[in-house]
Design a protein around this motif. Sequence first.
Motif, PDB file in Angstrom:
ATOM      1  N   PHE A 278       0.848  -1.189   0.000  1.00 26.74           N
ATOM      2  CA  PHE A 278       0.000   0.000   0.000  1.00 26.74           C
ATOM      3  C   PHE A 278       0.889   1.246   0.000  1.00 26.74           C
ATOM      4  O   PHE A 278       1.839   1.339   0.772  1.00 26.74           O
ATOM      5  N   THR A 279       0.604   2.167  -0.887  1.00 25.82           N
ATOM      6  CA  THR A 279       1.400   3.390  -0.977  1.00 25.82           C
ATOM      7  C   THR A 279       0.488   4.598  -0.839  1.00 25.82           C
ATOM      8  O   THR A 279      -0.705   4.538  -1.158  1.00 25.82           O
ATOM      9  N   GLU A 280       1.030   5.699  -0.376  1.00 24.50           N
ATOM     10  CA  GLU A 280       0.297   6.960  -0.338  1.00 24.50           C
ATOM     11  C   GLU A 280       0.440   7.612  -1.710  1.00 24.50           C
ATOM     12  O   GLU A 280       1.485   8.156  -2.062  1.00 24.50           O
ATOM     13  N   GLY A 281      -0.611   7.536  -2.490  1.00 21.82           N
ATOM     14  CA  GLY A 281      -0.566   8.089  -3.836  1.00 21.82           C
ATOM     15  C   GLY A 281       0.352   7.283  -4.741  1.00 21.82           C
ATOM     16  O   GLY A 281       0.390   6.058  -4.699  1.00 21.82           O
ATOM     17  N   ARG A 282       1.073   7.988  -5.620  1.00 16.66           N
ATOM     18  CA  ARG A 282       2.020   7.405  -6.573  1.00 16.66           C
ATOM     19  C   ARG A 282       1.329   6.495  -7.598  1.00 16.66           C
ATOM     20  O   ARG A 282       1.903   5.538  -8.094  1.00 16.66           O
ATOM     21  N   ALA A 283       0.079   6.822  -7.916  1.00 15.55           N
ATOM     22  CA  ALA A 283      -0.650   6.011  -8.897  1.00 15.55           C
ATOM     23  C   ALA A 283      -0.013   6.086 -10.276  1.00 15.55           C
ATOM     24  O   ALA A 283       0.038   5.074 -10.995  1.00 15.55           O
ATOM     25  N   TYR A 284       0.472   7.263 -10.684  1.00 17.55           N
ATOM     26  CA  TYR A 284       1.065   7.384 -12.008  1.00 17.55           C
ATOM     27  C   TYR A 284       2.315   6.520 -12.135  1.00 17.55           C
ATOM     28  O   TYR A 284       2.526   5.877 -13.173  1.00 17.55           O
ATOM     29  N   GLU A 285       3.143   6.520 -11.101  1.00 18.66           N
ATOM     30  CA  GLU A 285       4.345   5.677 -11.139  1.00 18.66           C
ATOM     31  C   GLU A 285       3.978   4.211 -11.313  1.00 18.66           C
ATOM     32  O   GLU A 285       4.600   3.481 -12.101  1.00 18.66           O
ATOM     33  N   LEU A 286       2.927   3.791 -10.608  1.00 26.38           N
ATOM     34  CA  LEU A 286       2.479   2.405 -10.711  1.00 26.38           C
ATOM     35  C   LEU A 286       1.927   2.102 -12.101  1.00 26.38           C
ATOM     36  O   LEU A 286       2.312   1.102 -12.734  1.00 26.38           O
ATOM     37  N   LEU A 287       1.051   2.954 -12.595  1.00 30.01           N
ATOM     38  CA  LEU A 287       0.421   2.709 -13.891  1.00 30.01           C
ATOM     39  C   LEU A 287       1.412   2.772 -15.045  1.00 30.01           C
ATOM     40  O   LEU A 287       1.186   2.166 -16.097  1.00 30.01           O
ATOM     41  N   ALA A 288       2.497   3.485 -14.858  1.00 28.96           N
ATOM     42  CA  ALA A 288       3.501   3.591 -15.920  1.00 28.96           C
ATOM     43  C   ALA A 288       4.436   2.391 -15.964  1.00 28.96           C
ATOM     44  O   ALA A 288       5.170   2.225 -16.940  1.00 28.96           O
ATOM     45  N   THR A 289       4.410   1.530 -14.925  1.00 28.96           N
ATOM     46  CA  THR A 289       5.374   0.418 -14.863  1.00 28.96           C
ATOM     47  C   THR A 289       4.753  -0.950 -14.635  1.00 28.96           C
ATOM     48  O   THR A 289       5.401  -1.970 -14.908  1.00 28.96           O
ATOM     49  N   CYS A 290       3.519  -1.028 -14.141  1.00 30.38           N
ATOM     50  CA  CYS A 290       2.937  -2.332 -13.789  1.00 30.38           C
ATOM     51  C   CYS A 290       2.651  -3.160 -15.037  1.00 30.38           C
ATOM     52  O   CYS A 290       2.418  -2.639 -16.128  1.00 30.38           O
ATOM     53  N   GLY A 291       2.627  -4.481 -14.842  1.00 33.71           N
ATOM     54  CA  GLY A 291       2.321  -5.370 -15.950  1.00 33.71           C
ATOM     55  C   GLY A 291       0.850  -5.381 -16.301  1.00 33.71           C
ATOM     56  O   GLY A 291       0.470  -5.660 -17.445  1.00 33.71           O
TER      57      GLY A 291
END
Length: 425
Positions: A278-291
């Motif tokens: 679980f992270t505080e925010g950082r959705a863009y970082e996740l969406l730019a790298t997740c499979g």
Amino acid sequence: MRSAMSREALPPMSSWNVCIVAGEASGDLQGALLVRALKSLVRERGLALPHFWGAAGTHLVAEGVEDVVRTDDISVMGFGDVLAQYGALSGHFRRLRDALSRRRPQLVVLVDYPGFNLRFAEDAKAMGAFVCYHIAPKAWAHGEARAARMARHVDVTSCLLPFEEEWFRSRGVNATFIGNPLFDTTRAFLEEARNAATPETRNANLIGLLPGSRRMEIRLVLPALVEGLLALRESRPEAVGVVPVAPTLDVSFVREVARASAASRGISDAHFQAAFRFTEGRAYELLATCGYAWVCSGTATLEAGLLGAPQGVVYRMSPATFQIAKRLVKLPYVSLLNLAAGELVAPEFLQHLATPSALARHAERMLDTGNDMARVKQQEAYARLRGRFPRDAASGAARLFLDAFVAQNSLRVHASDDVHGEVPS
């Protein structure tokens, strides 16, 4: 060729003022971008800078907007909250309306928030203001009667989704698609990141779980995503689900909802700790790298598409609400991604269709490097979608509003170093 709006063509005008009303945090941010773009355009065209005032939050105030009413004071959502705060809301509305009557702004800009702003539009129009609506309400999803009110009381409307322009125009609303701030923010993120993942370099073991930004969505949608991840881990034990918690939510609350859902399926705490982050925010970082990502239907589906994340759309609501929605909403899709694209870019797993096995099957298909046709087709649809959005939505809206304002009202504002648009007393 000299512009029709050049200084020489404009007789002097001592002052003018603009009322802008933003009723929630997102409207405050988008309103601030619009005010910045309007000021830049006014200067570029050699016009006097108006005084901006209205319902403003932190971002608008930082742009120099006078906060006659604070955005936070009128930002309520849901029928229950409106009833509970009706007295206070009425007082803030009267304060804005009284200021409208005293100051007589030549231009009124309303940002989203239709329950409040459409009523304000009636008063503004009755007092002779030129009324602009920035970020058209989603009348196409519910409340089509709002389009009729806009046709009567709003002079020009900016739309953020491609299909909205035709929908509103067919109902008598002077609407124009100007792009979408999400396109601008995602593009800026990718350009700044520079090393954004390609479909081939994404982390196949990193699975995004985006359950929404409201507590009720967390309670209804997150359990489906947790169960989907647990089902996926049966074939991909290295898969880890990452939940970027929206700033409107507390991380501990979201984690406990997920933990309870996992525990109900007999998952130990150690297994839960290994399977979820679980992270505080950082959705863009996740969406730019997740499979792959399961995304709650809403704004995030469009953001995920613009960032290139392979995804499936998930949504659940209470059974009673779902039955009401089925009767009221007459649309081919529910997610902003598919509506904006005008095609089924990502499957929509709604209500009882959001089963663990169905979610896991789609994730497996999108993660299968040996047969990547589904992923390729989705990426191609993403590319078509990006091609539909012009850059810089705020500047597009500023041009739309100022051009329409000048054309219809024959406004003539002469640029002058000592004119700053003081508010009439």
